[in-house]
Design a protein around this motif. Structure first.
Motif, PDB file in Angstrom:
ATOM      1  N   THR A 300       0.854  -1.186   0.000  1.00 42.33           N
ATOM      2  CA  THR A 300       0.000   0.000   0.000  1.00 42.33           C
ATOM      3  C   THR A 300       0.892   1.239   0.000  1.00 42.33           C
ATOM      4  O   THR A 300       1.995   1.219   0.559  1.00 42.33           O
ATOM      5  CB  THR A 300      -0.921   0.049   1.242  1.00 42.33           C
ATOM      6  OG1 THR A 300      -0.120   0.276   2.408  1.00 42.33           O
ATOM      7  CG2 THR A 300      -1.695  -1.234   1.418  1.00 42.33           C
ATOM      8  N   ASN A 301       0.429   2.289  -0.652  1.00 41.56           N
ATOM      9  CA  ASN A 301       1.170   3.552  -0.626  1.00 41.56           C
ATOM     10  C   ASN A 301       0.285   4.712  -1.063  1.00 41.56           C
ATOM     11  O   ASN A 301      -0.832   4.512  -1.549  1.00 41.56           O
ATOM     12  CB  ASN A 301       2.429   3.493  -1.504  1.00 41.56           C
ATOM     13  CG  ASN A 301       2.119   3.155  -2.949  1.00 41.56           C
ATOM     14  OD1 ASN A 301       1.141   3.626  -3.516  1.00 41.56           O
ATOM     15  ND2 ASN A 301       2.961   2.334  -3.565  1.00 41.56           N
ATOM     16  N   GLU A 302       0.787   5.911  -0.845  1.00 43.69           N
ATOM     17  CA  GLU A 302       0.157   7.121  -1.366  1.00 43.69           C
ATOM     18  C   GLU A 302       0.918   7.497  -2.622  1.00 43.69           C
ATOM     19  O   GLU A 302       2.072   7.925  -2.560  1.00 43.69           O
ATOM     20  CB  GLU A 302       0.224   8.254  -0.335  1.00 43.69           C
ATOM     21  CG  GLU A 302      -0.555   7.985   0.943  1.00 43.69           C
ATOM     22  CD  GLU A 302      -2.066   8.037   0.733  1.00 43.69           C
ATOM     23  OE1 GLU A 302      -2.515   8.860  -0.091  1.00 43.69           O
ATOM     24  OE2 GLU A 302      -2.777   7.246   1.376  1.00 43.69           O
ATOM     25  N   GLU A 303       0.291   7.335  -3.772  1.00 40.51           N
ATOM     26  CA  GLU A 303       0.982   7.487  -5.046  1.00 40.51           C
ATOM     27  C   GLU A 303       0.576   8.785  -5.737  1.00 40.51           C
ATOM     28  O   GLU A 303      -0.597   9.156  -5.761  1.00 40.51           O
ATOM     29  CB  GLU A 303       0.638   6.303  -5.949  1.00 40.51           C
ATOM     30  CG  GLU A 303       1.483   6.186  -7.185  1.00 40.51           C
ATOM     31  CD  GLU A 303       2.835   5.570  -6.916  1.00 40.51           C
ATOM     32  OE1 GLU A 303       3.720   5.747  -7.770  1.00 40.51           O
ATOM     33  OE2 GLU A 303       3.027   4.923  -5.878  1.00 40.51           O
ATOM     34  N   LYS A 311      -2.012  13.081  -4.646  1.00 34.49           N
ATOM     35  CA  LYS A 311      -1.728  11.704  -4.267  1.00 34.49           C
ATOM     36  C   LYS A 311      -3.013  10.965  -3.945  1.00 34.49           C
ATOM     37  O   LYS A 311      -3.992  11.565  -3.502  1.00 34.49           O
ATOM     38  CB  LYS A 311      -0.780  11.664  -3.061  1.00 34.49           C
ATOM     39  CG  LYS A 311       0.646  12.085  -3.383  1.00 34.49           C
ATOM     40  CD  LYS A 311       1.588  11.750  -2.239  1.00 34.49           C
ATOM     41  CE  LYS A 311       3.030  12.005  -2.644  1.00 34.49           C
ATOM     42  NZ  LYS A 311       3.974  11.572  -1.587  1.00 34.49           N
ATOM     43  N   ARG A 313      -4.431   6.847  -2.511  1.00 33.78           N
ATOM     44  CA  ARG A 313      -4.018   5.575  -1.906  1.00 33.78           C
ATOM     45  C   ARG A 313      -4.153   4.441  -2.915  1.00 33.78           C
ATOM     46  O   ARG A 313      -5.216   4.226  -3.498  1.00 33.78           O
ATOM     47  CB  ARG A 313      -4.850   5.280  -0.663  1.00 33.78           C
ATOM     48  CG  ARG A 313      -4.426   3.991   0.054  1.00 33.78           C
ATOM     49  CD  ARG A 313      -5.135   3.838   1.385  1.00 33.78           C
ATOM     50  NE  ARG A 313      -4.740   2.612   2.062  1.00 33.78           N
ATOM     51  CZ  ARG A 313      -5.430   1.469   2.011  1.00 33.78           C
ATOM     52  NH1 ARG A 313      -6.557   1.406   1.333  1.00 33.78           N
ATOM     53  NH2 ARG A 313      -5.013   0.394   2.661  1.00 33.78           N
TER      54      ARG A 313
END
Length: 485
Positions: A300-303, A311, A313
């Motif tokens: 998982t990341n904030e892209e 950004k 998720r």
């Protein structure tokens, strides 16, 4: 005043057509993008993109079988590699939900024969989050050369690494380990008394009607299965064989983009797990390098979207196995999905995924470029290091070409494996120059210097690699070894 019913109906019709036209426009842009990647030899596979839960593109590019010119389609079956891990993690969480397993107890609770010196320290949670410290078997020096072609039972193969010293204290940090997920598959079998494959079928595939998904077996005739290929520069060759008992619960599955859409949609429901159990899958438990965190079988990341600063998720996972490269990327907030399944080995799926995401959100993105690495391979191979480097200097500012880290790395290793050590060093130096914050580029350059007998420069680059990527356990081991000599 209330609007007349006819006006409300007309507004609804206009909104429907606007949404439809917008979706068609995005689908056209995505198709053009992937067609260009296919033209440049960087995507040969199938793609599915959904927006707000609705499929807007489902299409094959290139060939499932190159000998017979059989095209890839929406129902072509691809080996998934590590995308398999999310299915393994769901089986484990399901067992926990049913009270058949606890996530926070030592694995020796369920595997009494596992060496206690290691097993008493490792929990199920550690295995799920790659924090167990168990050495990653696919990183063993002899794995692909000597081991990967041989069949093993789960019990037999677990014994090949279970007594090895742990890379670190369990729970201390993240280090990606296929070994941990292999052990999870073995635990599933021990608890249920059924094979890992049978558990998958009964718990996930049959309930979701995923009729084109399963555990891959090389000896079984599977209709619509794509052949796996690898790239050697611009040349395509058949992928090397791997016995599918070894990827097991870490990477043994095959599927289609259509079935992975069914999987994605089910994850928004309680068909397989309760809401509380489903939430366990996607928690950001441990930092996994860069901006990434790892849940249970998912990153998982904030892209950032395209070239914007916005950004969002992302929940996603990639996969790689002999001849195949895959990614499934979900944006839960908007129920958007990108699935890319490729059957010509490693390629720039992350780059494609980012561009598709930008299209979905009307943001600018980088256009596809030819891979400079593949242009350089022939020159370095046939004309040597000096002319190869001169060619690189002439082409590096040509806007037609892009310098892609994985491609450059691949070319460097092809040169190294063919005995062209000086040429390999020059290629790896290009990667270090272009991607100075990547620990992997320094690791590869260090390996090439070591192969060429320059221990001093090998140590320098391995140290830089470990500094940039503290999870590089193999680099640390090499450093210890060569520092002794």
């Amino acid at each position: 005043m209330k609007k007349p019913i006819k006006l409300i109906a007309l507004s609804a019709i206009l909104l429907f057509f606007t949404i439809t036209i917008n979706a068609q426009d995005k689908a056209k842009q995505i198709d053009q993008l992937l067609s260009k990647y296919n033209e440049y030899g960087q995507f040969n596979g199938s793609a599915l993109v959904s927006q707000n839960g609705k499929i807007i593109l489902k299409k094959g590019y290139g060939f499932a079988n190159m000998e017979w010119d059989i095209p890839n389609q929406g129902n072509t079956k691809f080996r998934l590699g590590s995308i398999s891990k999310q299915f393994t993690s769901l089986l484990i969480v399901k067992l926990a939900e049913e009270g058949k397993i606890k996530l926070d107890v030592p694995i020796t609770t369920y595997l009494p024969d596992y060496p206690k010196a290691n097993g008493d320290k490792i929990t199920i949670h550690h295995l799920l989050t790659h924090t167990s410290g168990i050495p990653n078997y696919t990183s063993f020096p002899n794995f692909f050369k000597d081991v990967s072609r041989n069949p093993y039972t789960p019990e037999e193969f677990v014994k090949t690494f279970s007594s090895m010293p742990l890379d670190f204290t369990p729970g201390e940090k993240f280090s990606y380990s296929n070994s941990g997920y292999f052990v999870l598959g073995y635990i599933i079998e021990k608890i249920t008394g059924k094979s890992y494959e049978q558990n998958l079928q009964e718990t996930i595939f049959t309930p979701l009607n995923m009729v084109n998904t399963g555990y891959d077996h090389s000896d079984i005739i599977t209709k619509n299965r794509a052949a796996g290929y690898e790239k050697k520069g611009k040349i395509i060759v058949n992928a090397s064989y791997i016995d599918m008992s070894l990827p097991y619960a870490a990477g043994s599955l095959y599927s289609t983009v259509e079935d992975l859409y069914l999987w994605d949609q089910a994850l928004y429901t309680n068909k397989l797990l309760s809401s509380a159990s489903m939430a366990l899958m996607f928690k950001p438990y441990i930092a996994a390098g860069g901006d990434d965190f790892y849940g249970y079988g998912w990153f998982t990341n904030e892209e950032t979207i395209g070239k914007s600063t916005t950004k969002i998720r992302i929940v996603e996972h990639g996969g790689g196995i002999n001849g195949f490269n895959t990614v499934i990327s979900r944006i839960p907030a908007d129920k958007n999905l990108v699935v890319l399944l490729n059957n010509t080995g490693g390629t720039v799926l992350g780059e494609m995924n980012s561009a598709i995401r930008a299209i979905l959100y009307d943001q600018a993105y980088d256009q596809p470029k030819k891979s400079l690495a593949f242009e350089l391979l022939d020159v370095y191979t046939q004309k040597g290091a000096a002319i190869g480097t001169d060619t690189y200097k002439k082409l590096k500012n040509d806007p037609t070409y892009g310098i892609k880290e994985n491609d450059i790395n691949q070319v460097g290793y092809q040169l190294l494996q063919s005995g062209k050590k000086k040429e390999a060093i020059e290629v790896f130096k290009i990667n270090v120059e272009t991607f100075p914050k990547s620990g992997n580029t320094y690791d590869s350059l260090g390996e090439a210097y070591l192969a060429d007998g320059d221990k001093t420069l090998a140590i320098t680059n391995y140290k830089k690699s470990v500094e940039l990527d503290p999870t590089n356990e193999n680099g640390k081991k090499v450093l210890v070894e060569i520092s002794k000599k």
